[in-house]
Design a protein around this motif. Structure first.
Motif, PDB file in Angstrom:
ATOM      1  N   LEU A   2     -29.466  32.289  17.298  1.00  0.00           N
ATOM      2  CA  LEU A   2     -29.698  33.414  16.421  1.00  0.00           C
ATOM      3  C   LEU A   2     -29.211  34.719  17.043  1.00  0.00           C
ATOM      4  CD1 LEU A   2     -33.339  32.480  15.373  1.00  0.00           C
ATOM      5  CD2 LEU A   2     -31.235  32.003  14.121  1.00  0.00           C
ATOM      6  N   ASP A   3     -28.464  34.634  18.137  1.00  0.00           N
ATOM      7  CA  ASP A   3     -28.041  35.848  18.824  1.00  0.00           C
ATOM      8  C   ASP A   3     -26.778  36.413  18.184  1.00  0.00           C
ATOM      9  OD1 ASP A   3     -25.682  35.114  21.213  1.00  0.00           O
ATOM     10  OD2 ASP A   3     -26.634  33.527  20.072  1.00  0.00           O
ATOM     11  N   ASN A   4     -26.534  37.678  18.444  1.00  0.00           N
ATOM     12  CA  ASN A   4     -25.314  38.309  17.955  1.00  0.00           C
ATOM     13  C   ASN A   4     -24.594  39.046  19.071  1.00  0.00           C
ATOM     14  OD1 ASN A   4     -27.010  40.435  18.344  1.00  0.00           O
ATOM     15  ND2 ASN A   4     -26.982  41.181  16.254  1.00  0.00           N
ATOM     16  N   MET A   5     -24.869  38.669  20.296  1.00  0.00           N
ATOM     17  CA  MET A   5     -24.230  39.311  21.441  1.00  0.00           C
ATOM     18  C   MET A   5     -22.837  38.723  21.641  1.00  0.00           C
ATOM     19  SD  MET A   5     -26.124  41.565  22.848  1.00  0.00           S
ATOM     20  CE  MET A   5     -27.790  42.098  23.065  1.00  0.00           C
ATOM     21  N   PRO A   6     -21.931  39.537  22.157  1.00  0.00           N
ATOM     22  CA  PRO A   6     -20.576  39.038  22.413  1.00  0.00           C
ATOM     23  C   PRO A   6     -20.565  38.009  23.536  1.00  0.00           C
ATOM     24  CG  PRO A   6     -20.845  41.252  23.282  1.00  0.00           C
ATOM     25  CD  PRO A   6     -22.097  40.927  22.517  1.00  0.00           C
ATOM     26  N   ARG A   7     -19.649  37.088  23.464  1.00  0.00           N
ATOM     27  CA  ARG A   7     -19.467  36.077  24.493  1.00  0.00           C
ATOM     28  C   ARG A   7     -18.291  36.495  25.371  1.00  0.00           C
ATOM     29  NH1 ARG A   7     -23.687  34.078  22.828  1.00  0.00           N
ATOM     30  NH2 ARG A   7     -23.993  32.098  21.820  1.00  0.00           N
ATOM     31  N   GLY A   8     -18.233  35.960  26.570  1.00  0.00           N
ATOM     32  CA  GLY A   8     -17.096  36.244  27.439  1.00  0.00           C
ATOM     33  C   GLY A   8     -17.535  36.560  28.839  1.00  0.00           C
ATOM     34  N   THR A   9     -16.894  37.565  29.444  1.00  0.00           N
ATOM     35  CA  THR A   9     -17.131  37.880  30.846  1.00  0.00           C
ATOM     36  C   THR A   9     -17.297  39.382  31.025  1.00  0.00           C
ATOM     37  OG1 THR A   9     -15.757  36.023  31.526  1.00  0.00           O
ATOM     38  CG2 THR A   9     -16.155  37.711  33.182  1.00  0.00           C
ATOM     39  N   ILE A  10     -18.290  39.749  31.822  1.00  0.00           N
ATOM     40  CA  ILE A  10     -18.409  41.117  32.303  1.00  0.00           C
ATOM     41  C   ILE A  10     -18.215  41.019  33.815  1.00  0.00           C
ATOM     42  CG2 ILE A  10     -19.828  43.181  32.508  1.00  0.00           C
ATOM     43  CD1 ILE A  10     -21.431  42.160  30.061  1.00  0.00           C
ATOM     44  N   CYS A  11     -17.089  41.495  34.312  1.00  0.00           N
ATOM     45  CA  CYS A  11     -16.800  41.425  35.745  1.00  0.00           C
ATOM     46  C   CYS A  11     -17.745  42.333  36.522  1.00  0.00           C
ATOM     47  CB  CYS A  11     -15.352  41.829  36.010  1.00  0.00           C
ATOM     48  SG  CYS A  11     -14.170  40.617  35.392  1.00  0.00           S
ATOM     49  N   ILE A  12     -17.945  41.991  37.782  1.00  0.00           N
ATOM     50  CA  ILE A  12     -18.879  42.736  38.620  1.00  0.00           C
ATOM     51  C   ILE A  12     -18.532  44.221  38.664  1.00  0.00           C
ATOM     52  CG2 ILE A  12     -17.692  42.303  40.813  1.00  0.00           C
ATOM     53  CD1 ILE A  12     -20.657  41.967  41.969  1.00  0.00           C
ATOM     54  N   GLU A  13     -17.255  44.532  38.568  1.00  0.00           N
ATOM     55  CA  GLU A  13     -16.834  45.934  38.603  1.00  0.00           C
ATOM     56  C   GLU A  13     -17.374  46.731  37.402  1.00  0.00           C
ATOM     57  OE1 GLU A  13     -13.843  43.459  40.847  1.00  0.00           O
ATOM     58  OE2 GLU A  13     -14.753  43.291  38.847  1.00  0.00           O
ATOM     59  N   ASP A  14     -17.740  46.026  36.337  1.00  0.00           N
ATOM     60  CA  ASP A  14     -18.208  46.681  35.116  1.00  0.00           C
ATOM     61  C   ASP A  14     -19.718  46.558  34.899  1.00  0.00           C
ATOM     62  OD1 ASP A  14     -15.548  47.382  34.450  1.00  0.00           O
ATOM     63  OD2 ASP A  14     -15.230  45.362  33.650  1.00  0.00           O
ATOM     64  N   LEU A  15     -20.398  45.839  35.785  1.00  0.00           N
ATOM     65  CA  LEU A  15     -21.841  45.679  35.642  1.00  0.00           C
ATOM     66  C   LEU A  15     -22.574  46.943  36.067  1.00  0.00           C
ATOM     67  CD1 LEU A  15     -22.399  42.075  37.036  1.00  0.00           C
ATOM     68  CD2 LEU A  15     -22.535  42.812  34.649  1.00  0.00           C
ATOM     69  N   GLU A  16     -23.720  47.188  35.434  1.00  0.00           N
ATOM     70  CA  GLU A  16     -24.564  48.323  35.777  1.00  0.00           C
ATOM     71  C   GLU A  16     -26.016  47.870  35.796  1.00  0.00           C
ATOM     72  OE1 GLU A  16     -23.894  51.392  32.914  1.00  0.00           O
ATOM     73  OE2 GLU A  16     -21.731  51.431  33.263  1.00  0.00           O
ATOM     74  N   ILE A  17     -26.803  48.470  36.683  1.00  0.00           N
ATOM     75  CA  ILE A  17     -28.240  48.207  36.714  1.00  0.00           C
ATOM     76  C   ILE A  17     -28.802  48.529  35.325  1.00  0.00           C
ATOM     77  CG2 ILE A  17     -30.468  48.832  37.764  1.00  0.00           C
ATOM     78  CD1 ILE A  17     -28.532  47.492  39.732  1.00  0.00           C
ATOM     79  N   GLY A  18     -29.659  47.639  34.838  1.00  0.00           N
ATOM     80  CA  GLY A  18     -30.282  47.849  33.534  1.00  0.00           C
ATOM     81  C   GLY A  18     -29.565  47.190  32.369  1.00  0.00           C
ATOM     82  N   MET A  19     -28.323  46.720  32.583  1.00  0.00           N
ATOM     83  CA  MET A  19     -27.635  46.010  31.498  1.00  0.00           C
ATOM     84  C   MET A  19     -28.471  44.811  31.081  1.00  0.00           C
ATOM     85  SD  MET A  19     -23.626  45.819  32.520  1.00  0.00           S
ATOM     86  CE  MET A  19     -22.647  46.194  31.087  1.00  0.00           C
ATOM     87  N   THR A  20     -28.571  44.575  29.780  1.00  0.00           N
ATOM     88  CA  THR A  20     -29.395  43.499  29.249  1.00  0.00           C
ATOM     89  C   THR A  20     -28.630  42.747  28.170  1.00  0.00           C
ATOM     90  OG1 THR A  20     -31.431  44.727  29.677  1.00  0.00           O
ATOM     91  CG2 THR A  20     -31.572  42.982  28.054  1.00  0.00           C
ATOM     92  N   ARG A  21     -28.808  41.429  28.164  1.00  0.00           N
ATOM     93  CA  ARG A  21     -28.270  40.589  27.102  1.00  0.00           C
ATOM     94  C   ARG A  21     -29.321  39.539  26.781  1.00  0.00           C
ATOM     95  NH1 ARG A  21     -25.201  44.155  27.500  1.00  0.00           N
ATOM     96  NH2 ARG A  21     -22.929  44.181  27.344  1.00  0.00           N
ATOM     97  N   GLY A  22     -29.217  38.947  25.610  1.00  0.00           N
ATOM     98  CA  GLY A  22     -30.185  37.936  25.236  1.00  0.00           C
ATOM     99  C   GLY A  22     -29.749  37.103  24.060  1.00  0.00           C
ATOM    100  N   LEU A  23     -30.552  36.112  23.770  1.00  0.00           N
ATOM    101  CA  LEU A  23     -30.328  35.268  22.602  1.00  0.00           C
ATOM    102  C   LEU A  23     -31.670  34.772  22.100  1.00  0.00           C
ATOM    103  CD1 LEU A  23     -30.783  32.034  23.320  1.00  0.00           C
ATOM    104  CD2 LEU A  23     -28.581  32.291  24.399  1.00  0.00           C
ATOM    105  N   SER A  24     -31.679  34.354  20.849  1.00  0.00           N
ATOM    106  CA  SER A  24     -32.864  33.738  20.256  1.00  0.00           C
ATOM    107  C   SER A  24     -32.485  32.367  19.751  1.00  0.00           C
ATOM    108  CB  SER A  24     -33.388  34.581  19.092  1.00  0.00           C
ATOM    109  OG  SER A  24     -33.831  35.830  19.536  1.00  0.00           O
ATOM    110  N   LYS A  25     -33.401  31.412  19.903  1.00  0.00           N
ATOM    111  CA  LYS A  25     -33.134  30.047  19.440  1.00  0.00           C
ATOM    112  C   LYS A  25     -34.408  29.433  18.885  1.00  0.00           C
ATOM    113  CE  LYS A  25     -31.188  25.562  20.625  1.00  0.00           C
ATOM    114  NZ  LYS A  25     -31.662  25.100  19.350  1.00  0.00           N
ATOM    115  N   LEU A  26     -34.274  28.819  17.727  1.00  0.00           N
ATOM    116  CA  LEU A  26     -35.345  28.025  17.146  1.00  0.00           C
ATOM    117  C   LEU A  26     -35.373  26.689  17.874  1.00  0.00           C
ATOM    118  CD1 LEU A  26     -37.434  27.365  14.896  1.00  0.00           C
ATOM    119  CD2 LEU A  26     -35.491  26.546  13.540  1.00  0.00           C
TER     120      LEU A  26
END
Length: 147
Positions: A2-26
């Motif tokens: 049930l998630d709508n977050m993008p799939r793929g890669t966030i390289c370490i160079e682009d990561l930031e403290i506090g970044m959050t992602r998630g998904l929902s599943k029945l």
């Protein structure tokens, strides 16, 4: 899912403290049956209504590691995503997940070690307002410099 977050890669160079992602599943009976088959964990508390009614859970519950697998899905698909290597995961199971529950898995960046490409992630799963699992993951994040 049930998630709508993008799939793929966030390289370490682009990561930031506090970044959050998630998904929902029945969580369905089929999910529990498939997990039992793949894992060979056929504990009747997961599969047998009559048996499970007489346990402290008073009914069937999903495998804890099925719930934990949703964290793995967020880490492997979204944050950091493709190319991430799991180094460790702590888990505390706080409450049961039952067939028919919608589980929300959330991963948040709490620390980044750029020199070692290591990222620490707070992880938790909830059903409604009830936290059912919490923990911390350590991963090796993909990098544009090396991958």
């Amino acid at each position: 899912m049930l998630d709508n977050m993008p799939r793929g890669t966030i390289c370490i160079e682009d990561l930031e403290i506090g970044m959050t992602r998630g998904l929902s599943k029945l969580i369905t009976d089929r999910d529990i049956e498939l997990f039992a088959e793949v894992s060979t964990d056929r504990n009747p508390v997961h599969l047998d209504d009559a048996y499970a009614r007489d346990t402290i859970f008073e009914g069937r519950i999903a495998h804890g590691m099925l719930t934990a697998g949703l964290i793995s899905a967020v880490i492997g698909e979204q944050l950091p995503g493709h190319g991430t290597v799991y180094l460790g995961q702590s888990l505390r199971f706080m409450a049961p997940v039952r067939p028919g529950d919608i589980v929300e898995a959330v991963v948040t960046v709490t620390a980044i070690d750029h020199a070692k490409r290591r990222v620490t992630l707070e992880t938790h799963c909830s059903v409604g307002k009830t936290v059912v699992l919490k923990g911390e993951a350590l991963v090796l994040a993909p990098s544009r410099k090396f991958d």
